[in-house]
Design a protein around this motif. Structure first.
Motif, short mmCIF file in Angstrom:
data_model
loop_
_atom_site.label_atom_id
_atom_site.label_comp_id
_atom_site.label_asym_id
_atom_site.label_seq_id
_atom_site.Cartn_x
_atom_site.Cartn_y
_atom_site.Cartn_z
N PRO A 25 -1.86 14.42 0.34
CA PRO A 25 -1.82 13.50 1.49
C PRO A 25 -3.09 12.66 1.67
O PRO A 25 -3.06 11.62 2.32
CB PRO A 25 -1.60 14.44 2.68
N ARG A 26 -4.20 13.13 1.09
CA ARG A 26 -5.44 12.36 1.20
C ARG A 26 -5.53 11.21 0.19
O ARG A 26 -6.42 10.36 0.28
CB ARG A 26 -6.65 13.27 1.00
N GLN A 27 -4.62 11.22 -0.79
CA GLN A 27 -4.68 10.22 -1.85
C GLN A 27 -3.85 9.00 -1.45
O GLN A 27 -2.64 9.07 -1.33
CB GLN A 27 -4.14 10.81 -3.16
N VAL A 28 -4.53 7.89 -1.20
CA VAL A 28 -3.85 6.67 -0.77
C VAL A 28 -4.40 5.48 -1.56
O VAL A 28 -5.53 5.53 -2.09
CB VAL A 28 -4.02 6.41 0.74
N PRO A 65 0.81 -1.23 0.00
CA PRO A 65 0.00 0.00 0.00
C PRO A 65 0.84 1.27 0.00
O PRO A 65 0.56 2.20 -0.77
CB PRO A 65 -0.83 -0.14 1.29
N SER A 66 1.87 1.33 0.83
CA SER A 66 2.68 2.54 0.89
C SER A 66 3.45 2.74 -0.42
O SER A 66 3.61 3.87 -0.90
CB SER A 66 3.66 2.47 2.07
N ARG A 67 3.91 1.65 -1.02
CA ARG A 67 4.66 1.76 -2.28
C ARG A 67 3.75 2.25 -3.40
O ARG A 67 4.12 3.14 -4.18
CB ARG A 67 5.25 0.39 -2.65
N LEU A 68 2.53 1.71 -3.47
CA LEU A 68 1.60 2.13 -4.53
C LEU A 68 1.08 3.53 -4.27
O LEU A 68 0.76 4.25 -5.23
CB LEU A 68 0.45 1.13 -4.62
N THR A 69 0.96 3.91 -3.01
CA THR A 69 0.54 5.28 -2.71
C THR A 69 1.56 6.28 -3.23
O THR A 69 1.20 7.32 -3.80
CB THR A 69 0.34 5.45 -1.19
#
Length: 773
Positions: free
Chosen positions: A202-205, A172-176
């Protein structure tokens, strides 16, 4: 959701997945007819998917074959896969369908296969897809309004299958990070938006969630309502358990003489409690089995109430293994808890008191527990009845509210959009012909065409007012909008407050105009500003002078949600006018907005009479025009509140059950109390008490418990009202009518429940009562 270019980027960044597929979010619909067999098209629910969709989900074809990546190329021949259900119902399981040519939106496609029975897509939803089409064919079907290569058009969801041994840890963090970089560099947002876009990054995850159960759309839509129903069920269960405990206590006390004798001749407390437990558990399991049967029927009722307008719902009410295990475990637990306690009370009985005689004592150690349980039943039933009344009153106020247009004498048609290949001049000619034919129909006093009818959809854009500072994306600067024919607003009974309605002169040869509602004026103009003849535009500052405001209409609720809130700011633009935008995305939005999806008729004719006439009329004008729904406006309003109606109906049903259980509990305790006080009643009657006094004596004792239950239950009902306040419209958590109904219903039920043992007590001859042991 994702755009197709973003899906392609993320796909290359996820080597942990064996396959990554994309599919259309939301519901699509296509006009479909079998070439050489059908002359008129039928609307089929559709879904655009990537070529690896079926292989990612592990789905094989029932007949023919499924889509493959080879079918999902721009130059590939157009193909499609039918669902098993539509193949059975619409095409009579005809094997020759496979390989046949079907006309989809005026384009030939070959049906290459039929999906297996039981496969309804990746999303559990009502009316699942009937046909799957490769996503690369979307430009062919949607024409110039295609979304496939629009980098900021988020219209796809993504699902993947992990490689054996792979993990999503850290993904998730990598794709964010990939997403945020893509938004800044490759998203194609207009330059004017980029400062706000970057500020909101910052809201886009990107979230990675298990997808074994598919996309949980229903959980999101019905989660709150199901929580309310689950709470109601829990309260009913508590009342039922209290009732069972009371009956078990009364039974144990009634048998205490036998229990004392058994203890005296050598039986152990463990043996007596074990026998009582065995009996209680058998009864509980039997009740659990009966409850499962009732639950299955109740589940069918719930689905019928919540989805009564749905054509097909792929949900089975048969209990699953986890449900069976839960029901069995709960029944077992209930039997143990509410069987052991009364048996334990019975083994703690004083032998002298037990052998004295059941009719000569006024109390026992278990009486406090019985009375407490009875008070709990009364209090909880007040909570349930008050809550159900609040929900029912809220539903009535929602349905009877002023929507801003006329409901009576209006019929609305859902229309599948004309094929995307139609040009704007062809559409204009089609709409003129359509209105002429509709207005000539017998019994029709007027008609109107719209991008969408009220309570069915919502289109919204950022509004730029000429002469005002450009708003930021995070501000409340959006408005809903609809494109309508000249007479639509007038024929729908939406009153003009200032200015004028649209006329036939508002066409492709005149400057763009718009009509706005009151909420639009309040949001975008100061109190000292004159909105008439002001200009505004959409999305970008350079378009702020596009539309001139020529009229202000009363607020009307068009969006298919938010019925418990004030009407949204909204504007209407003429169907006959077109804005020539240079920006590619705005050009696509403008084009798509000219493909109508709604027709409104002013008529008192029943829909059953209108439907065949309208289908023939549309087919004569253009065989690609298909009706997806036809309803009176009153039916459309009621349809919008299916979920609320289901919750209110079931809450009312459970409230009635709770009242019945409380009445049974009061009857049982009162009857038991009368039986224990038979000797006392006989003495009172021998000393001169008449029937009325005996009845008052018994009723007073019963209503003492009810009064305490009301005192405790009414504040609890107010608290419950606050918990469900988000589901209420026009009804407060301390609604006096709901509280009065709950109190009155409990009082009436309690009166009749206590009156039966009271009249029996008054009918006992004094000598017979004095002989009671």
């Amino acid at each position: 959701m994702f755009s197709y270019p973003l899906y392609e980027r993320l796909k290359t960044e996820t080597p942990e997945f064996e396959e990554v597929a994309a599919f259309q979010a939301g519901r699509g619909q296509l006009s479909v007819r079998r070439e050489g067999v059908e002359t008129a098209a039928r609307p089929l629910r559709s879904e655009f998917v990537t070529g690896n969709y079926f292989s990612t989900l592990g789905i094989a074809a029932f007949g023919g074959r499924v889509l493959t990546p080879e079918d999902d190329r721009p130059a590939a021949p157009p193909v499609a896969v039918l669902s098993h259900r539509v193949w059975q119902t619409a095409y009579a399981s005809d094997p020759s369908v496979i390989g046949s040519t079907f006309i989809l939106e005026d384009h030939p496609f070959t049906v290459i296969g039929v999906a297996p029975p039981g496969f309804f897509g990746e999303t559990l939803q009502s009316d699942p897809p009937d046909i799957w089409v490769p996503v690369q064919q979307e430009p062919l079907i949607d024409g110039e309004g295609s979304l496939l290569r629009q980098s900021i058009a988020a219209w796809l969801r993504v699902i993947g299958r992990l490689r054996p041994g792979a993990s999503v840890e850290g993904m998730p963090s990598r794709l964010t990070a990939v997403l945020r970089q893509w938004i800044q560099q490759d998203s194609g947002y207009p330059a004017q938006w980029m400062p706000d876009v970057i500020r909101l990054l910052p809201r886009q995850v990107v979230n990675i969630v298990p997808a074994g159960a598919g996309v949980a759309v229903m959980r999101e839509e019905y989660g709150r309502s199901l929580q309310i129903l689950l709470s109601v069920c829990g309260l009913v269960l508590l009342i039922a358990c209290a009732n069972v405990a009371n009956l078990q206590l009364a039974r144990a006390v009634g048998r205490r003489g036998l229990t004392v004798v058994r203890l005296a001749v050598g039986a152990t407390r463990r043996q007596i409690i074990s026998e009582a437990l065995t009996e209680s558990i058998l009864l509980a399991i039997g009740g659990g089995v009966a409850g499962l049967l009732v639950a299955m029927a109740a589940a069918k009722l719930l689905l019928e109430l919540a989805f009564h307008s749905t054509h097909f719902l792929p949900i089975s009410t048969a209990p699953s293994v986890p449900v069976l295990v839960f029901a069995f475990g709960l029944s077992l637990l209930t039997g143990i808890v509410f069987g052991a306690a009364p048996a334990w009370f019975a083994t703690r009985t004083d032998p002298a008191e037990a052998l004295r005689g059941s009719g000569r004592g006024g109390g026992d150690r278990s009486s406090f527990a019985r009375h407490t349980l009875l008070i709990i039943q009364a209090a909880l039933s007040v909570v349930l009845v008050a809550g159900a009344t609040m929900l029912a009153r809220s539903l009535d106020k929602l349905q009877q509210q002023d929507f801003g247009y006329k409901i009576q004498g209006r019929v609305v048609l859902g229309l599948h959009n004309p094929p995307a290949a139609y040009t704007l001049p062809r559409l204009a000619a089609l709409y003129r012909q359509l209105e002429e034919h509709l207005n000539r129909l017998p019994g029709v006093q007027g008609s109107g065409l719209a991008l969408y009818n009220p309570l069915t959809d919502n289109w919204g854009e950022l509004v730029m007012i000429a002469g005002h500072p450009a708003p930021k994306m995070s501000e409340e600067a959006g408005a809903s909008w609809d494109r309508v024919s000249a007479d639509y607003l007038r024929n729908f009974g939406i009153p003009i407050l200032r200015g004028r309605y649209f006329t036939q002169a508002d066409n492709e040869t005149t400057a763009p105009v718009a009509i706005v509602n009151e909420a639009f004026v309040k949001r975008f103009f100061k109190s000292d500003e004159e909105p008439l003849d002001q200009h505004f535009g959409l999305d970008l500052p350079e378009y702020a002078g596009t539309f001139r405001i020529v009229g202000i209409v009363r607020d009307a609720k068009f969006a298919g949600y938010g019925f418990n809130r004030p009407a949204r700011p909204m504007f209407y633009v003429p169907l006959a006018q077109t804005v020539d935008y240079p920006h590619e995305l705005m050009k696509k939005i403008e084009l798509r907005s000219h493909f109508i999806g709604g027709i409104m008729l002013v008529t008192d004719l029943p829909t059953g009479v209108l439907e065949p006439i309208l289908r023939k009329t549309l087919a004569d004008i253009d065989p690609n025009l298909t009706i997806t729904s036809i309803r009176t406006m009153r039916q459309q309003v009621e349809l919008s509140f299916d979920q609320e109606r289901a919750v209110a109906s079931l809450a009312g049903l459970f409230g009635a059950v709770a009242l019945g259980l409380a009445a049974v509990g009061l009857y049982g305790v009162t009857a038991y109390s009368v039986a224990r006080r038979t000797n006392e009643i006989g003495i009172r009657m021998a000393l001169g008490a008449d029937r009325a006094k005996v009845i008052r004596l018994v009723l007073r004792g019963a209503f003492n418990h009810v009064t305490i239950g009301l005192i405790l239950g009414l504040p609890l009902a107010v608290g419950a009202g606050r918990l469900i306040s988000s589901q209420l419209y026009g009804v407060s958590s301390w609604d006096p009518i709901a509280l009065s109904v709950a109190a009155g219903a409990l009082a009436i039920c309690s009166f009749f429940a206590a009156m039966i043992p009271a009249t029996r007590a008054a009918s006992i001859p004094p000598m017979a009562a004095l002989r009671t042991e």
